[in-house]
Design an enzyme around this catalytic site. Structure first.
Site, PDB file in Angstrom:
ATOM      1  N   ASN A   1      -6.878  -4.468  -8.348  1.00 13.93           N
ATOM      2  CA  ASN A   1      -7.380  -3.115  -8.148  1.00 13.93           C
ATOM      3  C   ASN A   1      -7.711  -2.543  -9.522  1.00 13.93           C
ATOM      4  O   ASN A   1      -7.112  -2.928 -10.537  1.00 13.93           O
ATOM      5  CB  ASN A   1      -6.328  -2.249  -7.463  1.00 13.93           C
ATOM      6  CG  ASN A   1      -5.912  -2.809  -6.118  1.00 13.93           C
ATOM      7  OD1 ASN A   1      -6.654  -2.758  -5.149  1.00 13.93           O
ATOM      8  ND2 ASN A   1      -4.704  -3.373  -6.058  1.00 13.93           N
TER       9      ASN A   1
ATOM     10  N   CYS B   1       0.862  -1.182   0.000  1.00  9.13           N
ATOM     11  CA  CYS B   1       0.000   0.000   0.000  1.00  9.13           C
ATOM     12  C   CYS B   1       0.897   1.229   0.000  1.00  9.13           C
ATOM     13  O   CYS B   1       1.623   1.473   0.966  1.00  9.13           O
ATOM     14  CB  CYS B   1      -0.905  -0.009   1.225  1.00  9.13           C
ATOM     15  SG  CYS B   1      -1.919   1.465   1.395  1.00  9.13           S
TER      16      CYS B   1
ATOM     17  N   CYS C   1      -5.313   5.989  -3.842  1.00  8.99           N
ATOM     18  CA  CYS C   1      -4.574   4.719  -3.828  1.00  8.99           C
ATOM     19  C   CYS C   1      -3.168   4.980  -4.357  1.00  8.99           C
ATOM     20  O   CYS C   1      -2.999   5.346  -5.530  1.00  8.99           O
ATOM     21  CB  CYS C   1      -5.285   3.675  -4.686  1.00  8.99           C
ATOM     22  SG  CYS C   1      -4.382   2.109  -4.795  1.00  8.99           S
TER      23      CYS C   1
END
Length: 263
Positions: A171, A74, A199
Site C-alpha cells: 500500500n 484492514c 485506510c
C-alpha cells in the site's frame, strides 16, 4: 444463492458485512466476492468481511479485498466489524477477536466511535525518500508538500508494482502537514488498486512514521483522510510501538438481501 448482507463504512472506507457463523458463505469463491464488491454489477464496496465464530474470542474476522482475494489486516474494516458485532449482540462495549494478523482488542462507545488495538510494530525502515513499515498490512509512506497535488492512483500504482516490493506489492501513502499538528493522508490500496477514501492500517503506519522521522513528538496524531478524520495513539518503548490504537467512527449504512443467479 441468496445472502443477507449489511453495509458499513468507516470514514468512507466501505465494506459488505456477512454473518457467517453458520458457515454458509462459499469462502473460496473469489469471483463471487469480487462480484459482491463491484460497484456497478454488485453491492459495491472496498472489501467484504465475514464475521465467524471463534472458540476463544468473541469472533473471527475474515477480510477480502474488492478483487476477491483474502487479504492482510484492514483497520477500518476491523472497526466496522466491531460495530457489526455489536449490532448482532455478539459484543457490547468491548470486543476481542482474531484477524489474519492475530489478536485484537476494541471498544465501542454510544456514539459509534471504535477504538481498535493494532499489532505492535518493532521495525520501521526509514530511507531517504520514503518510510516503510507493517501495521498488519505493508505500507510505503512518502512525505509531500501538498497531497492535493499528488496523482495518487498513478504514482501509487507505480510504487506498488515497482521492483521495490516485488510480487507482494505494498500500500502507498502520501502525507502532508495541516494546521494544529494535523496531517492530511491519501492512500493507494493494493487489492482495490485505486485510491480509497480512508485506510486504517495506512494512517496507523503514517502516525508511527511521523514519530519515527521526528515530524511529531506527541503520541497521539490526528489525521484528515478523504472520508473524514481518524486518530492514532501509541506508546514507543525502545524502538517498539505498543498499545497502538486506531480511533474513529464506524457507521451502518444499509441492510439488504441479494439473490445471485450468475456472476
Amino acid at each position: 444463492m441468496k445472502f443477507t448482507f449489511y453495509k458499513y463504512q468507516g470514514t468512507g472506507n466501505d465494506f459488505v458485512m456477512i454473518d457467517n457463523r453458520q458457515k454458509n458463505f462459499p469462502k473460496n469463491d473469489t469471483k463471487l466476492v469480487a462480484f459482491l464488491c463491484d460497484r456497478r454489477f454488485g453491492i459495491g464496496a472496498d472489501g467484504l468481511i465475514l464475521l465467524e465464530n471463534h472458540d476463544k474470542y468473541d469472533f473471527r474476522m475474515v477480510y477480502y479485498n474488492s478483487d476477491g482475494n483474502e487479504s492482510s489486516m484492514c483497520g477500518n474494516g476491523g472497526r466496522c466489524l466491531v460495530a457489526f458485532a455489536k449490532h448482532l449482540n455478539v459484543v457490547d462495549k468491548k470486543a476481542e477477536f482474531e484477524a489474519i494478523d492475530g489478536y485484537h482488542f476494541a471498544t465501542i462507545d454510544t456514539e459509534g466511535i471504535v477504538s481498535l488495538q493494532m499489532i505492535d510494530v518493532d521495525k520501521v525502515d526509514v530511507e531517504n525518500t520514503y518510510t516503510f513499515l507493517n501495521t498488519g498490512s505493508p505500507h510505503h509512506i512518502e512525505f509531500v508538500e501538498n497531497v492535493r497535488n499528488v496523482n495518487v492512483k498513478e504514482k501509487g500504482a507505480s510504487i506498488r508494482y515497482s521492483d521495490l516490493y516485488g510480487k507482494q506489492g505494498s500500500n502507498v501513502n502520501f502525507v502532508s502537514p495541516l494546521e494544529n499538528d494535523k496531517f492530511a493522508v491519501r492512500t493507494y490500496e493494493r487489492g482495490v488498486e485505486d485510491e480509497t477514501l480512508s485506510c486504517g492500517t495506512g494512517v496507523t503506519a503514517v502516525a508511527i512514521a511521523l514519530f519515527e522521522n521526528k515530524k511529531v513528538f506527541q503520541n497521539e496524531v490526528a489525521m484528515q483522510v478523504e472520508g473524514g478524520e481518524l486518530k492514532v495513539k501509541f506508546e514507543e518503548d525502545n524502538g517498539t510501538y505498543k498499545n497502538v490504537f486506531l480511533i474513529g467512527p464506524a457507521k451502518f449504512v444499509f441492510k439488504g438481501e441479494i439473490e445471485i443467479a450468475s456472476y
